[in-house]
Design an enzyme around this catalytic site. Structure first.
Site, PDB file in Angstrom:
ATOM      1  N   GLY A 192     -10.747  32.519  -3.729  1.00 17.52           N
ATOM      2  CA  GLY A 192      -9.488  33.458  -2.946  1.00 17.52           C
ATOM      3  C   GLY A 192      -8.315  32.652  -2.929  1.00 17.52           C
ATOM      4  O   GLY A 192      -7.671  32.155  -4.007  1.00 17.52           O
ATOM      5  N   SER A 193      -7.363  32.741  -1.883  1.00 18.00           N
ATOM      6  CA  SER A 193      -5.854  32.302  -2.097  1.00 18.00           C
ATOM      7  C   SER A 193      -6.021  30.754  -2.206  1.00 18.00           C
ATOM      8  O   SER A 193      -5.022  30.234  -2.536  1.00 18.00           O
ATOM      9  CB  SER A 193      -5.241  32.766  -0.862  1.00 18.00           C
ATOM     10  OG  SER A 193      -5.353  34.180  -0.823  1.00 18.00           O
ATOM     11  N   THR A 194      -7.132  30.213  -1.989  1.00 13.71           N
ATOM     12  CA  THR A 194      -6.873  28.764  -2.218  1.00 13.71           C
ATOM     13  C   THR A 194      -6.616  28.337  -3.695  1.00 13.71           C
ATOM     14  O   THR A 194      -6.444  27.157  -4.035  1.00 13.71           O
ATOM     15  CB  THR A 194      -8.332  27.992  -1.502  1.00 13.71           C
ATOM     16  OG1 THR A 194      -9.376  28.488  -2.331  1.00 13.71           O
ATOM     17  CG2 THR A 194      -8.479  28.049  -0.299  1.00 13.71           C
ATOM     18  N   PHE A 195      -6.923  29.308  -4.509  1.00 13.70           N
ATOM     19  CA  PHE A 195      -6.768  28.965  -5.884  1.00 13.70           C
ATOM     20  C   PHE A 195      -5.451  29.277  -6.393  1.00 13.70           C
ATOM     21  O   PHE A 195      -5.088  28.988  -7.324  1.00 13.70           O
ATOM     22  CB  PHE A 195      -7.586  30.254  -6.762  1.00 13.70           C
ATOM     23  CG  PHE A 195      -7.918  29.761  -8.172  1.00 13.70           C
ATOM     24  CD1 PHE A 195      -8.816  28.779  -8.344  1.00 13.70           C
ATOM     25  CD2 PHE A 195      -7.542  30.770  -9.107  1.00 13.70           C
ATOM     26  CE1 PHE A 195      -9.009  28.549  -9.715  1.00 13.70           C
ATOM     27  CE2 PHE A 195      -7.813  30.417 -10.459  1.00 13.70           C
ATOM     28  CZ  PHE A 195      -8.559  29.298 -10.894  1.00 13.70           C
ATOM     29  N   LYS A 196      -4.474  29.736  -5.640  1.00 16.80           N
ATOM     30  CA  LYS A 196      -3.109  30.052  -5.797  1.00 16.80           C
ATOM     31  C   LYS A 196      -2.321  28.713  -6.312  1.00 16.80           C
ATOM     32  O   LYS A 196      -1.606  28.984  -7.075  1.00 16.80           O
ATOM     33  CB  LYS A 196      -2.582  30.822  -4.500  1.00 16.80           C
ATOM     34  CG  LYS A 196      -2.858  32.122  -4.538  1.00 16.80           C
ATOM     35  CD  LYS A 196      -2.297  32.837  -3.143  1.00 16.80           C
ATOM     36  CE  LYS A 196      -2.734  34.370  -3.543  1.00 16.80           C
ATOM     37  NZ  LYS A 196      -2.302  34.993  -2.079  1.00 16.80           N
TER      38      LYS A 196
END
Lengths: 382, 639
Positions: free
Chosen positions: B326-330
């Site tokens: 999810g957004s932790t991959f941003k």
């Protein structure tokens, strides 16, 4: 010519007979028995109980018996020979009827203070009776057919009874022992071919009867013979005795593992370690030196007996002595062959060494007869 | 009877002749016997002596004590405890039935136990001890000992068995041991003879299995003399074996307990890592189970409870579970794009709530859009469109390369079971695996950690640690083996310019500490505890759902990664709550508590939290299954 016709005055009388005993023989017997005590002490794990002490007591009793028998004039023993033989045969019949079964075989009669094994007695009384027979028989008739068949019957009657018990070892000893007396008595060579032929015939009969209703020996005896012929076939089953016995004996080396250090017998790998297989313990603990020494003692006993027999002018005494020596020889020859894997396991004890009351007493009694023959031998003029 | 003297002479001559023949034959035969004796005893002595030794000497194995497992402060995690059992020796026992009846009145014995024991007794030699019951309580054994006169032949015995004093806390890390099975033996080509010992314990799962060779040690031997019946007579010699190596883990048991308790009944995982040396300080997967159940032999009912639970207690989610990050991959996408030079930190991109790609629209989670956002704002507010744009510019290959640089899509060498590789997808990967060509839309999905991207909580913690330091540190679980410190492994600097890194770190700081940050509510007040994090919410299904109304298993996964303290990073934390809903509400508070506990070294006081959160936190802490006596051994946790 009978004993009484010799010069009586040269034969010792009374207690002075003791001095004329064959002392060398007494010493040898004591030495062999002592080896037995030592081994029984060892296989019991360094204890006089349960075997060494009773064996010593029986030896003491046997020695007394031997002296008593030795003092009795030899002609008395000749005169009772037929009676002794008859009595032994009757005892064998009695065993058949009322005997106690031990280890799958019917061998003993309980007579209160001890268990009597008539088959042991038979080995000696047969020799006695045969010696008496040839003493009585005109020397020229010895090889005539009728006079040969008669002793053969005398031998085969108890043999048959013993086989019925069943006791293959004793049966072999009886036939061989009796045969040797006949040989010593001078029966013609040709007859021995016949006797051996009869033996081979018997063996054949034994094998032929296997599996039939009239089978002559028991299954376990068949198996022992099979095992002897091919011990590797069943190393943990029936071949176990021979294999373990050979291992114990062979592992002794030159001088052995040392007294009480034998591992195979102490750890029960050996069956019957105090009776039939005691020789392996000796061989394991004292090595070739010890085993050969015992064999030498035995050889000396044979030599002493034969020397006494050959110098004895009394025909009964000579034949009796030779017969007893031959029986004694057969004992240890069969036993040693057995433990070394040269003969099937037939259950013959090592004479004077194996634990066993009847055998010890009967053997010492037999040597009593040998001593009597020696003490009362006809002396030449001097 | 009279006999002619001639006959007497003849008789004596014949007897002498035949006597000599007989004597000669007898002595000859004795010579044969002596020859045979010599042959066996002298020529073949060695052969027979060897056979005799084989006969009497048995070699028995002495099982070595299994190596112990400690935490970084020396607290025991796996120990060997005395195991009481009762055995019976038939030859000493009287009436078996009576004995068993008496025994059953003293110790709990099932019909099966009794039947198995009786069968064994019948099968074995009478002097062989047969185990009636194993793993007994000391009280039961004491009961048997007291009643010894009524129980002839029955004796209590003591052996060693594995025990995990911390129970559930380490079930997924250390695993458990169990008796060797035929299946285990079948897998080995040349099995250690020790494994032939009945009921010998070997590692089945986790560290116990992976470090089996270290922990097992080597067998000692004793040479014993046995008799023909197999009875042991005496011991001849003994050669002690080598005890298994003691392992010291990097884990802090106090923190591990806290993390485990904080995750509690959620289906979740969390990893706490030292950013400087890669030491894993805590690694938990929840719900957990009591590994001691498996050592004893788990009952069918207990086992069914574990396998039929939809929260999958047996799965080690921390290393084995992989999730769309999810957004932790941003951060990965941001770093890839900025390092490739396709965007600058100050450049703003307009978020209108979606990005049009051909006929498809890729939506931002915020329908109305974020307006103009730069790197800092996009990360702080977790704008999706910004990253769609970056992904389109930089391409999937650069993103994947950055992901692998940060530890995602790489199998890390940890002595735990089923360590997952995760997935940093590339064009080649999709073509070989799916026989489809890579689409730009796939890159867009990947940019916000959806689509094909998969990462385990361990990888997420590692990623965060590497972002915090710029060092390619590798995770380490075993600190020392038999007091020999294990090397700290690193791949060297990951090669990201410090400026870019700083900008991402700063943005992460704002996530947790700016009013507009997605994790602002889950912040810590003291300056020395300040976190820099990133929330993540990853869709389980491809449509946006309302997490309150759909069934549990369809809800989104909640994620949060962070490092702290921001100024001088010491720890990196990742939290994944399966089907927890939003990352900011379900995962960030858990991570916040863990950071506070880890940095404080014991349960932190409430004043580290914002005043509005304190009551809620106090209530959660009050109800969680925490061992209250736990503080870190050193007082001041070095993490």
């Amino acid at each position: 010519m009978s004993y009484l016709e010799y010069r009586v005055q040269t034969v010792p009388t009374g207690l002075s007979k003791i001095l004329h005993l064959n002392w060398g023989l007494v010493l040898l017997l004591t030495a062999v028995s002592s080896v037995g005590f030592l081994m029984l002490y060892s296989v019991a794990g360094g204890s006089l109980q349960p075997w060494a002490e009773p064996q010593m007591k029986r030896f003491a009793l046997g020695m007394v018996g031997m002296l008593v028998i030795a003092i009795v004039p030899i002609y008395f023993w000749r005169n009772v020979a037929a009676l002794a033989y008859g009595a032994s045969v009757l005892l064998l019949v009695a065993v058949e009827l009322i005997g106690t079964t031990g280890m799958g075989a019917q061998r003993w009669i309980d007579i209160g203070f001890m268990r009597l094994q008539p088959s042991e007695l038979m080995k000696i009384t047969l020799v006695m009776f045969l010696a008496a027979y040839y003493d009585w028989l005109d020397i020229r008739k010895v090889s005539r057919v009728f006079w040969v068949i008669l002793p053969v019957i005398i031998i085969l009657l108890p043999t048959f009874l013993v086989l019925r018990q069943p006791d293959l070892g004793t049966a072999i000893l009886l036939v061989a022992g009796g045969g040797l007396v006949m040989f010593a008595a001078g029966v013609h060579w040709a007859y021995f071919a016949a006797v051996i032929g009869a033996g081979v015939g018997l063996v054949t009969a034994v094998f032929q009867s296997r599996g039939t209703a009239w089978q002559l020996i028991k299954d376990y005896q068949y198996r022992r013979i099979d095992t002897f012929l091919d011990p590797e076939s069943d190393p943990l089953g029936a071949g176990y005795h021979i294999t373990q016995s050979k291992i114990a004996l062979g592992s002794g080396g030159w001088t052995g593992r040392g007294f009480m250090q034998g591992t195979q017998s102490r750890l029960n790998f050996l069956p019957e370690k105090h009776t039939d297989f005691i020789f392996t313990t000796l061989a394991e603990e004292f090595g070739f030196v010890g085993a050969a020494s015992l064999l030498t003692l035995y050889a000396l006993i044979i030599v002493f007996c034969l020397a006494s027999a050959m110098t004895n002018k009394d025909r009964f005494a000579s034949l009796l002595t030779i017969g007893i020596a031959a029986t004694f020889f057969l004992f240890f020859a069969v036993n040693m062959s057995m433990v070394m894997g040269l003969a099937p396991v037939v259950g013959v004890p090592l004479p004077l060494v194996s634990y066993g009351g009847s055998a010890m007493l009967v053997l010492l009694a037999a040597f009593g007869l040998v001593q009597s023959a020696h003490v009362h031998r006809p002396r030449g003029r001097s | 009877m009279r006999r002619a003297p001639r006959d007497t002479e003849e008789s004596a001559r014949r007897i002498t002749r035949r006597g000599l023949i007989l004597g000669g034959s007898m002595l000859g035969f004795m010579g044969v016997l002596a020859g045979r004796m010599r042959y066996m005893q002298v020529d073949q002595a060695d052969t027979f002596r060897l056979l005799a030794e084989e006969n009497r000497i048995n070699i028995r194995l002495i099982p070595p004590a299994r190596g112990l497992i400690f935490d970084r402060n020396g607290v025991e995690i796996a120990e060997n405890v005395q195991n009481y059992r009762i055995v019976i020796v038939r030859e000493d026992a009287g009436d078996l039935e009576q004995t068993f009846a008496k025994l059953r009145s003293l110790v709990p014995l099932s019909d099966d136990d009794v039947e198995r024991a009786l069968r064994e007794i019948r099968r074995r030699s009478p002097f062989v001890p047969v185990t009636i019951a194993d793993q007994l309580a000391w009280e039961d054994v004491a009961e048997v000992a007291v009643n010894a006169p009524a129980l002839p032949g029955v004796t209590p015995e003591v052996g060693l068995t594995r025990h995990y004093p911390l129970g559930e806390d380490f079930a997924h890390v250390v695993g458990y041991v169990g008796p060797v099975s035929d299946h285990d033996l079948g897998k080995l080509t040349n099995p250690d003879p020790l494994l032939q010992i009945p009921k010998f314990q070997i590692g089945k799962v986790g560290l116990e299995a992976k470090s089996e060779d270290l922990l097992r040690g080597s067998a000692g031997t004793k040479r014993i003399e046995v008799n023909a019946g197999g009875r042991v007579m005496r011991e001849l010699s003994r050669q002690e074996g080598q005890k298994g190596a003691d392992l010291q883990l990097t884990i802090n048991t106090g923190l591990q307990n806290f993390v485990n308790a904080r995750l509690s009944t959620e289906s979740a995982a969390a990893v706490v890592m030292d950013v400087n040396d890669g030491d894993i300080l805590a690694i938990a997967s929840s719900p957990s189970f009591d590994p001691n159940l498996f050592v004893r032999g788990i009952s069918i009912k207990d086992y069914r409870n574990l396998t039929e639970n939809d929260h999958r207690p047996l799965a080690n989610k921390s290393v084995q579970g992989t999730y769309p990050p999810g957004s932790t991959f941003k951060m990965v996408t941001a770093l890839a794009a900025h390092e490739a030079g396709v965007v600058t930190a100050g450049e703003t991109i307009y978020c209108g709530g979606y990005k049009q790609l051909g006929t498809r629209r890729f939506h931002c989670w915020k329908r109305g859009g974020h307006g103009w956002v730069d790197l800092h704002d996009s990360l702080m507010r977790s704008c999706d469109v910004y990253y769609y744009e970056l992904a389109e510019r930089v391409g999937i290959e650069n993103i994947s390369k950055m992901a692998r640089k940060l530890g995602i899509g790489i199998r890390h060498d940890l002595p735990m079971s089923a360590v997952a590789e995760g997935l940093a997808p590339t064009k080649a990967w999709k073509e070989s695996r799916r026989q489809e060509s890579w689409m730009v839309g796939d890159s867009l999905n990947a940019s916000i950690g959806q689509g094909f991207v998969l990462a385990s909580p361990l990888q997420l913690a590692l990623m965060t640690a590497r972002i915090a330091t710029g060092e390619g540190i590798r995770p380490r679980l075993v600190k020392s083996i038999d007091a020999v410190e294990q090397p700290i492994l690193t791949d060297g600097p990951i090669g990201i310019s410090p400026t870019t890194l700083k900008q991402v770190q700063k943005a992460m700081y704002s996530v947790s500490n700016s009013r507009r940050g997605t994790a602002y509510r889950a912040r810590l007040l003291p300056e020395e505890y300040k976190m820099a994090g990133k929330t993540g919410t990853s869709q389980v299904r491809s449509v946006v759902v309302n997490n309150k109304t759909v069934p549990w298993e369809q809800r989104d996964h909640a994620l949060f990664v962070c490092f702290a303290p921001y100024d001088k990073p010491r720890i990196a934390v990742s939290v994944v709550v399966e089907h927890g809903g939003g990352g900011s509400t379900a995962a960030a508070p858990v991570a916040r508590d863990i950071v506070a506990r880890a940095l404080h070294g014991s349960l932190p006081p409430m004043d580290v939290f914002p005043s509005g959160e304190r009551d809620k936190i106090a209530e959660i802490w009050e109800n969680m299954p925490l061992r209250r006596d736990d503080t870190d051994g050193t007082g001041n946790d070095r993490a």
